[in-house]
Design a protein around this motif. Structure first.
Motif, PDB file in Angstrom:
ATOM      1  N   ILE A 137       0.057  -6.784  -0.080  1.00 17.68           N
ATOM      2  CA  ILE A 137      -1.049  -7.497  -0.694  1.00 17.68           C
ATOM      3  C   ILE A 137      -0.467  -8.569  -1.609  1.00 17.68           C
ATOM      4  CG2 ILE A 137      -3.087  -7.324  -2.172  1.00 17.68           C
ATOM      5  CD1 ILE A 137      -1.713  -4.265  -0.368  1.00 17.68           C
TER       6      ILE A 137
ATOM      7  N   TRP B  49     -10.363  -1.743  -4.354  1.00 14.04           N
ATOM      8  CA  TRP B  49     -10.552  -2.282  -3.003  1.00 14.04           C
ATOM      9  C   TRP B  49     -10.237  -1.226  -1.954  1.00 14.04           C
ATOM     10  CZ3 TRP B  49     -12.395  -7.235  -2.838  1.00 14.04           C
ATOM     11  CH2 TRP B  49     -12.161  -8.065  -3.953  1.00 14.04           C
TER      12      TRP B  49
ATOM     13  N   VAL C 103      -4.385  -9.615   2.362  1.00 13.20           N
ATOM     14  CA  VAL C 103      -3.778  -8.396   2.886  1.00 13.20           C
ATOM     15  C   VAL C 103      -3.088  -8.720   4.198  1.00 13.20           C
ATOM     16  CG1 VAL C 103      -4.163  -6.003   3.564  1.00 13.20           C
ATOM     17  CG2 VAL C 103      -5.635  -7.052   1.815  1.00 13.20           C
TER      18      VAL C 103
ATOM     19  N   SER D  42      -7.043  -4.102  -8.542  1.00  9.54           N
ATOM     20  CA  SER D  42      -6.627  -5.428  -9.009  1.00  9.54           C
ATOM     21  C   SER D  42      -7.348  -5.748 -10.306  1.00  9.54           C
ATOM     22  CB  SER D  42      -6.927  -6.505  -7.961  1.00  9.54           C
ATOM     23  OG  SER D  42      -8.327  -6.695  -7.811  1.00  9.54           O
TER      24      SER D  42
ATOM     25  N   ARG E 125      -5.426   3.689   1.340  1.00  8.78           N
ATOM     26  CA  ARG E 125      -6.564   2.781   1.524  1.00  8.78           C
ATOM     27  C   ARG E 125      -6.926   2.027   0.248  1.00  8.78           C
ATOM     28  NH1 ARG E 125     -10.584   7.455   3.070  1.00  8.78           N
ATOM     29  NH2 ARG E 125      -9.595   8.135   1.138  1.00  8.78           N
TER      30      ARG E 125
ATOM     31  N   GLY F  12     -11.101  -4.082   3.948  1.00  4.45           N
ATOM     32  CA  GLY F  12     -11.187  -5.369   3.272  1.00  4.45           C
ATOM     33  C   GLY F  12     -12.459  -5.518   2.461  1.00  4.45           C
TER      34      GLY F  12
ATOM     35  N   LEU G  93      -9.628 -11.056   0.265  1.00  7.78           N
ATOM     36  CA  LEU G  93     -10.469 -10.352  -0.694  1.00  7.78           C
ATOM     37  C   LEU G  93     -10.880 -11.311  -1.801  1.00  7.78           C
ATOM     38  CD1 LEU G  93      -8.314  -7.086  -1.003  1.00  7.78           C
ATOM     39  CD2 LEU G  93     -10.072  -7.635   0.696  1.00  7.78           C
TER      40      LEU G  93
ATOM     41  N   MET H  38      -6.497   0.043  -3.409  1.00  8.64           N
ATOM     42  CA  MET H  38      -5.713  -0.867  -4.237  1.00  8.64           C
ATOM     43  C   MET H  38      -6.573  -1.313  -5.414  1.00  8.64           C
ATOM     44  SD  MET H  38      -2.939  -2.739  -4.799  1.00  8.64           S
ATOM     45  CE  MET H  38      -2.074  -2.538  -3.238  1.00  8.64           C
TER      46      MET H  38
ATOM     47  N   SER I  42       0.901  -2.298   4.718  1.00  9.91           N
ATOM     48  CA  SER I  42       0.331  -3.583   4.310  1.00  9.91           C
ATOM     49  C   SER I  42       1.022  -4.084   3.058  1.00  9.91           C
ATOM     50  CB  SER I  42      -1.176  -3.452   4.032  1.00  9.91           C
ATOM     51  OG  SER I  42      -1.863  -2.958   5.160  1.00  9.91           O
TER      52      SER I  42
ATOM     53  N   ASP J 222       0.851  -1.182   0.000  1.00 12.62           N
ATOM     54  CA  ASP J 222       0.000   0.000   0.000  1.00 12.62           C
ATOM     55  C   ASP J 222       0.896   1.244   0.000  1.00 12.62           C
ATOM     56  OD1 ASP J 222       0.261   1.451   2.643  1.00 12.62           O
ATOM     57  OD2 ASP J 222      -0.278  -0.513   3.422  1.00 12.62           O
TER      58      ASP J 222
ATOM     59  N   ILE K  85      -8.527  -1.547   1.215  1.00 16.86           N
ATOM     60  CA  ILE K  85      -7.756  -2.587   1.882  1.00 16.86           C
ATOM     61  C   ILE K  85      -7.694  -2.380   3.392  1.00 16.86           C
ATOM     62  CG2 ILE K  85      -6.385  -3.166  -0.146  1.00 16.86           C
ATOM     63  CD1 ILE K  85      -4.143  -1.449   0.944  1.00 16.86           C
TER      64      ILE K  85
ATOM     65  N   HIS L 120      -6.918  -9.403   5.897  1.00 19.56           N
ATOM     66  CA  HIS L 120      -8.145  -9.554   5.112  1.00 19.56           C
ATOM     67  C   HIS L 120      -7.933 -10.575   4.005  1.00 19.56           C
ATOM     68  CE1 HIS L 120      -9.809  -6.008   7.055  1.00 19.56           C
ATOM     69  NE2 HIS L 120      -8.753  -5.297   6.677  1.00 19.56           N
TER      70      HIS L 120
END
Length: 637
Positions: free
Chosen positions: A434, A488, A444, A478, A474, A493, A456, A476, A432, A427, A490, A454
């Motif tokens: 991922i 997301w 996460v 994908s 906060r 979550g 996801l 992300m 964090s 992040d 994150i 988390h």
């Protein structure tokens, strides 16, 4: 002579100082006009006689009488005001602006910070519901303060729900094959796409216009990189070469031929020592090449400093990542080894080999600040590495079989499943990590303790794209081969936004790459069908004037290559960047109507009768589809 205006002495002196300041810069004409008008309207300070009576005087007389006043006198006054005021009424440290408001205003007093104060509602109206736009040099979200929101929390000003307003602006068909690479320039105004059709294209991120097509490669484009000075763009290819272009002129600057296998990763180093820079490439030939170049004359070394890392046949270097300052480079390879190179000593040198993984290491990523990086492996684990005070790399294990506390036990089918890490990312604040796992889920982790935070779920195929927001820790993004693109939160979550890459009449297209603009206001992705898809906040109106299929009629014309790898257009015998502006055509090679032809840079002001070519002119070269078949046959051979 015009009637004089009744103004104070301070005003007349300010007029004079402004005119003197204008003489120091490029606005010489404006300075002359202002001096003339000051005399005409008698706005210059008057001369006093021995009885105290005022008399007008010329501009030249005033200059001669005030020889102690330098032309930049007004600028020097402005420079002194800020520090003097700071002693009396403290301001934002290090910020001095004549145009500031609030705490930065030069009119602030000890009782209040200026006369103009914006409310939170006016701030929201200013941005039309979008998150605040970050300066290009801003690494973290700004502290907007209690004056706007009543709190110090960025999340209150910019709730995650704002990202639900990001929508697809336009889908553009611009390549005839899959597009695996996408990148933005450092301003976010240009998009680069590299495709299996051997082309690199430059697009406007603001309205989707096709600016240029960069030709020269003879095989698939495998990676793209933009220099930190935003002057060069490099493309690596499966033809074993790297081509570097000037972003200002699109002229080819270098053709680098040092690999005996396909290029797997390509990066400009953040490390700078004087004018000395490095471009780094890895390849399937198990080598890593450090190409030295000079930022002043853009000269690249003919021979790179090369490290061959082939402990056994078949080993390939597959990924690489620089530390934030560029001192360290970490690489992953198919022999399970992570290798660390150091650039701070003048010349690159290998300093470490890490053997903790037991299978192919095909994803690696340094954090945004500090000396930590994450590695992902086919052995079902990821590791977070940090450099200790003893200059040793120690890792924290992330086991992909881990589950959240209180979750149900794994089913029988899941217990026999062997996880593999397909991608790792950090992040924006590095709290964090991922990881994407081959069972289509994202996990996460706390980057300091290794705790699973988390899980996801949402993807239905493997995920090879994890893109952190450039300023919001906060968020992300994908994307995967299932055609899904998720935004997301994150921290919580949860999903914030979802797009599905459905192509009319063809089903969904696998999403191969995705990137945010540096300000985070837009992102763009590419797919398996040759599309560029642009998303963002605000109106899609600028993109509406664009056709769905955007090609130049010269995109797939044959090229002539010299011994050094540079190319000429076979039909015109010209270098591609020196050719006249091309015509805009559809996927079948048919010219678009005149209203679209004006979108081509350099053709905006051409007469209507010359905007659309004669059909016989276009017919002299292969159609786009014929050229695609031609390239396909070359690749098969």
């Amino acid at each position: 002579m015009a009637k004089s205006r009744n103004i104070s002495l301070l005003e007349s002196e300010l007029y004079y100082l402004i005119s003197r300041f204008l003489t120091t810069g490029p606005c010489q004409s404006a300075a002359e006009v202002l001096a003339s008008e000051l005399e005409e309207y008698q706005l210059l300070p008057c001369r006093l006689d021995w009885q105290g009576h005022e008399h007008p005087r010329s501009y030249e007389d005033l200059v001669a009488a005030n020889g102690h006043i330098a032309p930049d006198h007004l600028l020097q006054i402005c420079k002194k005001i800020g520090p003097i005021l700071d002693k009396e009424v403290p301001c934002v440290p290090g910020v001095h602006s004549l145009l500031g408001t609030g705490r930065q205003s030069l009119l602030r007093t000890s009782k209040g910070y200026g006369n103009v104060r914006r409310k939170g509602s006016s701030f929201a109206a200013l941005h039309r519901g979008r998150p605040p736009e970050m300066p290009l040099t801003c690494k973290d979200p700004p502290n907007l303060g209690r004056e706007l929101t009543g709190t110090q929390r960025f999340s209150t000003v910019n709730p995650v729900s704002n990202y639900q307003h990001m929508r697809m602006h336009r889908r553009i068909l611009g390549h005839l094959s899959a597009v695996y690479c996408i990148a933005f320039d450092r301003t976010g105004l240009r998009i680069f796409t590299g495709s299996d059709d051997c082309l690199v294209k430059i697009w406007s991120s603001f309205d989707g216009r096709l600016h240029s097509t960069l030709r020269g490669h003879s095989a698939e484009i495998s990676d793209l990189a933009v220099s930190f000075e935003n002057t060069l763009m490099a493309a690596g290819s499966c033809d074993k070469t790297i081509r570097v272009w000037c972003l200002r002129t699109c002229a080819p600057m270098a053709v680098l031929q040092g690999h005996s296998g396909s290029i797997t990763s390509l990066q400009f180093s953040p490390f700078a020592k004087g004018s000395k820079r490095y471009l780094v490439s890895t390849g399937t030939d198990a080598t890593i090449c450090f190409w030295q170049w000079d930022v002043n004359n853009i000269n690249f070394s003919d021979r790179p400093q090369k490290f061959t890392e082939r402990p056994r046949p078949g080993v390939q270097m597959v990924c690489s990542s620089f530390s934030p300052g560029g001192m360290f480079l970490a690489t992953g390879s198919t022999d399970d080894v992570i290798r660390i190179y150091y650039l701070g000593g003048g010349n690159p040198e290998k300093i470490s080999e890490l053997h903790e993984h037991t299978d192919k290491v095909d994803s690696i990523q340094f954090c945004h600040s500090g000396e930590r990086f994450a590695s992902g492996s086919r052995d079902g684990t990821a590791r977070i590495w940090r450099l200790t005070q003893r200059q040793q790399w120690r890792s924290l294990l992330l086991n992909m079989n881990a589950t959240l506390p209180g979750s149900e036990h794994a089913t029988c089918e899941e217990s026999f499943f062997k996880p593999k890490v397909t991608m790792v990312a950090w992040d924006r604040h590095d709290n964090s990590v991922i990881t994407a796992v081959n069972n289509h889920i994202l996990k996460v982790w706390n980057s300091y303790t290794g705790q699973l935070l988390h899980i996801l779920k949402g993807h239905e195929a493997e995920v090879f794209v994890l893109e952190p927001h450039p300023s919001d820790p906060r968020i992300m993004l994908s994307a995967g081969h299932d055609g899904n693109v998720f935004i997301w939160d994150i921290i919580r979550g949860t999903k914030t936004q979802h797009y599905f890459n459905m192509i009319e009449g063809q089903g969904h297209g696998a999403v191969f790459d995705c990137k945010f603009t540096p300000d985070g206001q837009r992102f763009a992705c590419t797919d398996s069908h040759g599309h560029l898809v642009i998303f963002g906040f605000g109106s899609s109106k600028p993109y509406e004037k664009l056709p769905d299929q955007v090609f130049f009629h010269t995109d797939y014309r044959p090229l002539i290559r010299d011994a050094n790898g540079f190319v000429l257009d076979e039909q015109t015998q010209q270098a591609p960047h020196l050719m006249p502006p091309p015509f805009l055509v559809d996927v079948d090679g048919n010219p678009h109507p005149p209203r679209y032809q004006r979108l081509v840079p350099g053709r905006e002001n051409i007469a209507d009768e010359h905007l659309v070519p004669q059909l016989g002119y276009v017919a002299t070269s292969m159609t786009l589809l014929e050229m695609e078949n031609h390239f396909s046959s070359i690749m098969v051979e």
